[in-house]
Design a protein around this motif. Structure first.
Motif, short mmCIF file in Angstrom:
data_model
loop_
_atom_site.label_atom_id
_atom_site.label_comp_id
_atom_site.label_asym_id
_atom_site.label_seq_id
_atom_site.Cartn_x
_atom_site.Cartn_y
_atom_site.Cartn_z
N VAL A 151 0.84 -1.19 0.00
CA VAL A 151 0.00 0.00 0.00
C VAL A 151 0.87 1.24 0.00
N ASP A 152 0.56 2.18 -0.88
CA ASP A 152 1.30 3.43 -0.95
C ASP A 152 1.04 4.27 0.30
N ASP A 154 1.12 7.46 0.85
CA ASP A 154 0.28 8.64 0.62
C ASP A 154 -1.19 8.25 0.58
N ARG A 155 -1.48 7.13 -0.07
CA ARG A 155 -2.86 6.63 -0.09
C ARG A 155 -3.32 6.32 1.33
N ALA A 158 -4.26 9.30 3.51
CA ALA A 158 -5.50 9.97 3.09
C ALA A 158 -6.76 9.14 3.36
N LEU A 159 -6.62 7.89 3.78
CA LEU A 159 -7.79 7.07 4.08
C LEU A 159 -8.62 7.73 5.17
N THR A 166 -9.06 11.35 8.84
CA THR A 166 -8.06 10.64 8.06
C THR A 166 -7.18 9.79 8.97
N GLU A 325 -10.88 -2.19 -3.67
CA GLU A 325 -10.20 -1.53 -2.56
C GLU A 325 -9.04 -2.37 -2.06
N SER A 326 -9.16 -3.68 -2.17
CA SER A 326 -8.05 -4.57 -1.83
C SER A 326 -8.27 -5.89 -2.55
#
Length: 408
Positions: A151-152, A154-155, A158-159, A166, A325-326
């Motif tokens: 998982v990045d 930055d992503r 922001a979740l 967040t 999403e995954s």
């Protein structure tokens, strides 16, 4: 290990995050999660274990090499650690055992080893991974996915949770640094094995303890159904563009496609706008969870489902999109480690599971195995999840035997 000893330690956490429903609200970076982290630290301190938190919020307690550990002349000790543990977080109103059982059992397994006079020749580490369920921020196994670079960061930062907070803000409020999130290859390279003990999430295990063979491929998809909001009492049925109709069809279609293909499909979460009793919805958002014995079956379910729902949306005059999403491919646990553990434990059952775990993420980077403790009801992620104290004690003994074999 007797059942009384297990129950004594287990009862220390049973009240943390307990909701009025009888289920648990133990979301990552919440007050309940922080209380469980404090409990983890206190247990480590009682045993003289060194506690650290990695860049992704995962917590560790280290039982390091004993000073008198025997090392062959001229050879350096293998410092790569044996990792065990699980997670504290829960699904909304989930059961008590999914996750915490692996952490409590790990502390008790170290107690068993010390009582027997065992000394580690390599470090033994207890891990408590963050956001395994994805119950707050939507991405399962987030702590280990960040560690392994899946998982990045930055992503991840922001979740958002359902209230709009967040992950970055939740971490800051808890005193953690979200800017540090990211891959941790050095930590992974310093692990020789990972063994996760977990309550079984099904009814297949008849013995007190079993060993996992594989995790089915699985994933989560976000579905958005759009239409036209309007008045429930004045809009004629032929004039409606109601996304709720398309959504209802999608729930049934998911079940049918899974049944025909031989897999599983579940729609367990839905949000409607404006979510009013006397209004036609303008948008419905829902999440599909699908799992199957192999990737071909999973693909068959998704392809058939998407095609049929898109066709229905055209007839309903609504819009339909679906986004992953995954997604996790099948995980075959390390065969030599799996067989070694099954033999060590006297030929216990070896069985696959449809549930995802941090072990499934780490298996691509570290030799990994799982131990299951029998669940008499088979229920999980809900009230009714459980295991007898006697079986949990048997799980502690099995984990202690495994850690002795791998590290002592």
């Amino acid at each position: 290990m007797d059942a009384t000893g297990f129950r004594r330690l287990w009862d220390e956490i049973t009240g943390i995050g307990l909701a009025d429903t009888g289920g648990y609200l133990r979301f990552s970076w919440s007050a309940a999660d922080l209380a469980l982290r404090d409990w983890f630290d206190a247990q480590a301190a009682e045993r003289g274990l060194l506690v650290e938190t990695d860049r992704n919020g995962n917590r560790y307690a280290w039982w390091d090499l004993a000073p008198e550990a025997v090392v062959p002349p001229g050879a350096a000790p293998d410092r790569r650690a044996v990792l065990t543990g699980s997670h504290f977080d829960s699904v909304p109103h989930g059961g008590a055992y999914d996750g915490p059982l692996g952490i409590v059992s790990a502390f008790l397994a170290i107690d068993e080893l010390r009582a027997a006079g065992a000394e580690p020749k390599r470090p033994i580490v207890i891990g408590a991974f963050t956001e395994e369920e994805g119950g707050r921020f939507g991405v399962p196994c987030l702590g280990t996915r960040l560690m392994t670079g899946v998982v990045d960061p930055d992503r991840a930062r922001a979740l958002t949770d359902p209230s709009g907070t967040t992950l970055a803000d939740a971490m800051r409020e808890a005193g953690a640094d979200p800017d540090a999130l990211g891959p941790d290859p050095e930590r992974l390279a310093n692990l020789s094995a990972f063994v996760e003990l977990h309550v079984e999430q099904g009814r297949s295990l008849e013995a007190p303890v079993g060993v996992a063979s594989a995790i089915w491929p699985h994933g989560r998809w976000r579905m958005t159904f759009t239409g036209a909001g309007d008045h429930a009492g004045t809009t004629r049925l032929p004039d409606r563009r109601d996304p709720m109709l398309t959504f209802a069809f999608a729930v049934l279609a998911a079940r049918k496609e899974a049944r025909l293909a031989g897999g599983l499909a579940t729609v367990g979460r839905v949000e409607a706008v404006p979510n009013a009793t006397n209004a036609i919805a303008s948008q419905v958002t829902a999440w599909l969870d699908s799992r199957a014995p192999d990737e071909a079956v999973l693909s068959e379910i998704l392809t058939g489902f998407e095609s049929k729902v898109a066709e229905r949306a055209k007839r309903d005059g609504t819009g339909f999109t679906i986004e992953p999403e995954s997604e996790t491919p099948i995980v075959e646990f390390d065969a030599s480690l799996r067989d070694r553990l099954a033999d060590l434990l006297g030929g216990v059952p070896v069985l696959p599971t449809g549930a995802g775990h941090d072990a499934g993420v780490l298996a691509a980077h570290v030799p990994t195995a799982m131990l299951f403790v029998r669940n008499p009801t088979g229920v999980s992620h809900a009230l009714g999840e459980g295991a007898s104290d006697e079986d949990c004690a048997a799980g502690v003994e099995a984990l202690a035997a495994v850690l002795r074999d791998l590290a002592c």
